[in-house]
Design an enzyme around this catalytic site. Structure first.
Site, PDB file in Angstrom:
ATOM      1  N   HIS A 170       0.934  -0.618  -0.238  1.00  0.00           N
ATOM      2  CA  HIS A 170      -0.182   0.210   0.284  1.00  0.00           C
ATOM      3  C   HIS A 170       0.896   0.741  -0.011  1.00  0.00           C
ATOM      4  O   HIS A 170       0.861   1.992  -0.397  1.00  0.00           O
ATOM      5  CB  HIS A 170      -1.327   0.001   1.492  1.00  0.00           C
ATOM      6  CG  HIS A 170      -2.053  -0.892   1.607  1.00  0.00           C
ATOM      7  ND1 HIS A 170      -1.790  -1.850   2.665  1.00  0.00           N
ATOM      8  CD2 HIS A 170      -2.656  -1.106   0.639  1.00  0.00           C
ATOM      9  CE1 HIS A 170      -2.995  -2.469   2.524  1.00  0.00           C
ATOM     10  NE2 HIS A 170      -3.645  -2.331   1.273  1.00  0.00           N
TER      11      HIS A 170
ATOM     12  N   LYS B 261     -17.542  -4.873   8.706  1.00  0.00           N
ATOM     13  CA  LYS B 261     -16.931  -5.759   8.484  1.00  0.00           C
ATOM     14  C   LYS B 261     -15.978  -6.389   9.669  1.00  0.00           C
ATOM     15  O   LYS B 261     -15.732  -4.818  10.257  1.00  0.00           O
ATOM     16  CB  LYS B 261     -15.847  -4.894   6.977  1.00  0.00           C
ATOM     17  CG  LYS B 261     -14.791  -5.994   6.114  1.00  0.00           C
ATOM     18  CD  LYS B 261     -14.256  -5.246   5.189  1.00  0.00           C
ATOM     19  CE  LYS B 261     -13.504  -5.736   4.686  1.00  0.00           C
ATOM     20  NZ  LYS B 261     -12.951  -5.386   3.447  1.00  0.00           N
TER      21      LYS B 261
ATOM     22  N   ARG C 274      -1.793  -6.448  -7.864  1.00  0.00           N
ATOM     23  CA  ARG C 274      -0.804  -7.550  -7.698  1.00  0.00           C
ATOM     24  C   ARG C 274      -0.889  -8.524  -8.787  1.00  0.00           C
ATOM     25  O   ARG C 274      -0.379  -8.314  -9.290  1.00  0.00           O
ATOM     26  CB  ARG C 274      -1.313  -7.944  -6.665  1.00  0.00           C
ATOM     27  CG  ARG C 274      -1.243  -6.933  -5.660  1.00  0.00           C
ATOM     28  CD  ARG C 274      -1.821  -7.264  -4.452  1.00  0.00           C
ATOM     29  NE  ARG C 274      -2.915  -8.020  -4.762  1.00  0.00           N
ATOM     30  CZ  ARG C 274      -3.839  -8.284  -3.305  1.00  0.00           C
ATOM     31  NH1 ARG C 274      -3.471  -7.974  -2.309  1.00  0.00           N
ATOM     32  NH2 ARG C 274      -4.581  -8.032  -3.398  1.00  0.00           N
TER      33      ARG C 274
ATOM     34  N   SER D  42      -2.342  -7.798   3.509  1.00  0.00           N
ATOM     35  CA  SER D  42      -3.340  -7.001   4.625  1.00  0.00           C
ATOM     36  C   SER D  42      -3.910  -8.821   5.459  1.00  0.00           C
ATOM     37  O   SER D  42      -3.381  -9.070   6.291  1.00  0.00           O
ATOM     38  CB  SER D  42      -4.182  -6.780   4.962  1.00  0.00           C
ATOM     39  OG  SER D  42      -3.897  -5.233   4.536  1.00  0.00           O
TER      40      SER D  42
HETATM   41  O1  PNS Z   1      -8.765  -3.008   0.505  1.00  0.00           O
HETATM   42  P1  PNS Z   1     -10.279  -3.148  -0.110  1.00  0.00           P
HETATM   43  O2  PNS Z   1     -10.598  -3.742   0.837  1.00  0.00           O
HETATM   44  O3  PNS Z   1      -9.573  -3.824  -1.280  1.00  0.00           O
HETATM   45  O4  PNS Z   1     -10.511  -1.783  -0.229  1.00  0.00           O
HETATM   46  C1  PNS Z   1     -12.161  -2.212  -1.300  1.00  0.00           C
HETATM   47  C2  PNS Z   1     -12.748  -0.527  -1.044  1.00  0.00           C
HETATM   48  C3  PNS Z   1     -12.789  -0.019  -0.126  1.00  0.00           C
HETATM   49  C4  PNS Z   1     -12.156  -0.080  -2.726  1.00  0.00           C
HETATM   50  C5  PNS Z   1     -14.571  -0.557  -1.852  1.00  0.00           C
HETATM   51  O5  PNS Z   1     -14.948  -1.837  -1.063  1.00  0.00           O
HETATM   52  C6  PNS Z   1     -15.036   0.454  -1.741  1.00  0.00           C
HETATM   53  O6  PNS Z   1     -14.974   1.280  -2.558  1.00  0.00           O
HETATM   54  N1  PNS Z   1     -16.375   0.843  -1.190  1.00  0.00           N
HETATM   55  C7  PNS Z   1     -16.683   1.461  -0.343  1.00  0.00           C
HETATM   56  C8  PNS Z   1     -18.166   1.274  -0.928  1.00  0.00           C
HETATM   57  C9  PNS Z   1     -18.737   1.238  -2.229  1.00  0.00           C
HETATM   58  O7  PNS Z   1     -18.010   2.430  -2.809  1.00  0.00           O
HETATM   59  N2  PNS Z   1     -18.991   0.295  -3.539  1.00  0.00           N
HETATM   60  C10 PNS Z   1     -18.831   0.102  -4.026  1.00  0.00           C
HETATM   61  C11 PNS Z   1     -17.845  -0.711  -5.279  1.00  0.00           C
HETATM   62  S1  PNS Z   1     -17.403  -2.494  -4.059  1.00  0.00           S
END
Ligand code: PNS
Length: 167
Positions: free
Chosen positions: A17, A41, A90, A128
């Site tokens: 990150h 979560k 990745r 993570s």
């Molecule tokens: O680090 P991660 O868990 O892969 O990040 C995921 C993240 C935070 C980018 C995604 O879950 C997100 O954008 N969540 C906010 C809710 C949203 O907009 N959802 C629609 C797209 S999944």
């Protein structure tokens, strides 16, 4: 002025990150690191802990701001006037999911573009989830996360410094 958001759970933030944060901070005028505040979560670190750890690690980057957000990413990006979303890729396994999210976000708000940065090779295996798995069993995580947060991760699993496995 280009303002971008690099969103994620960052539970915990990894060297992968940090690599994406540093490289994208070089590409834009202002970078918001957006830590998802997702109460549904089951996170290891609270959102405040995650925000403050990333703040500590990025103090040398003057154009980086670390914030938390909840709700839809596109809504938050619009709220802060960011028109770029940064995500790291990745491996090909990330691609399908990331493509789906990026395309959905683009339909929701065509003014916001997603830019993918390919993870630097040395971090391509890192996540993570893997860090938490290793830490939980006392594995050596010192190569996976910034030095300043190693002990904080072990603490969450009740492991004191020195109790973890030698390399
Ligand atoms: O680090 P991660 O868990 O892969 O990040 C995921 C993240 C935070 C980018 C995604 O879950 C997100 O954008 N969540 C906010 C809710 C949203 O907009 N959802 C629609 C797209 S999944």
């Amino acid at each position: 002025m280009t303002r971008a958001i690099y969103p994620g759970s960052f539970d915990p933030v990894t060297n992968g990150h940090i690599d994406i944060i540093r490289r994208s901070a070089n590409m834009v005028d202002e970078l918001f690191v957006g830590v998802l505040n997702n109460s549904a979560k089951n996170s290891l670190f609270s959102v405040d802990e995650r925000v403050s750890m990333i703040k500590e690690i990025t103090t040398d980057l003057p154009n980086v701001r670390v914030v938390s957000f909840d709700g839809l990413l596109v809504d938050y990006a619009r709220e802060i006037n960011a028109n770029i979303i940064i995500r790291g890729l990745r491996a090909v396994t990330d691609f399908e999911y990331e493509l789906q999210i990026a395309q959905t976000n683009h339909v929701e708000n065509p003014a916001i573009e997603t830019i993918f940065l390919t993870t630097s090779l040395q971090y391509s295996y890192l996540s993570s989830t893997i860090v938490k798995e290793f830490a939980a069993y006392g594995g050596d995580i010192s190569q996976f996360v910034p030095e300043t947060i190693v002990a904080r991760i072990y603490n969450k699993f009740g492991i004191k410094k020195g109790e973890q496995h030698e390399q």
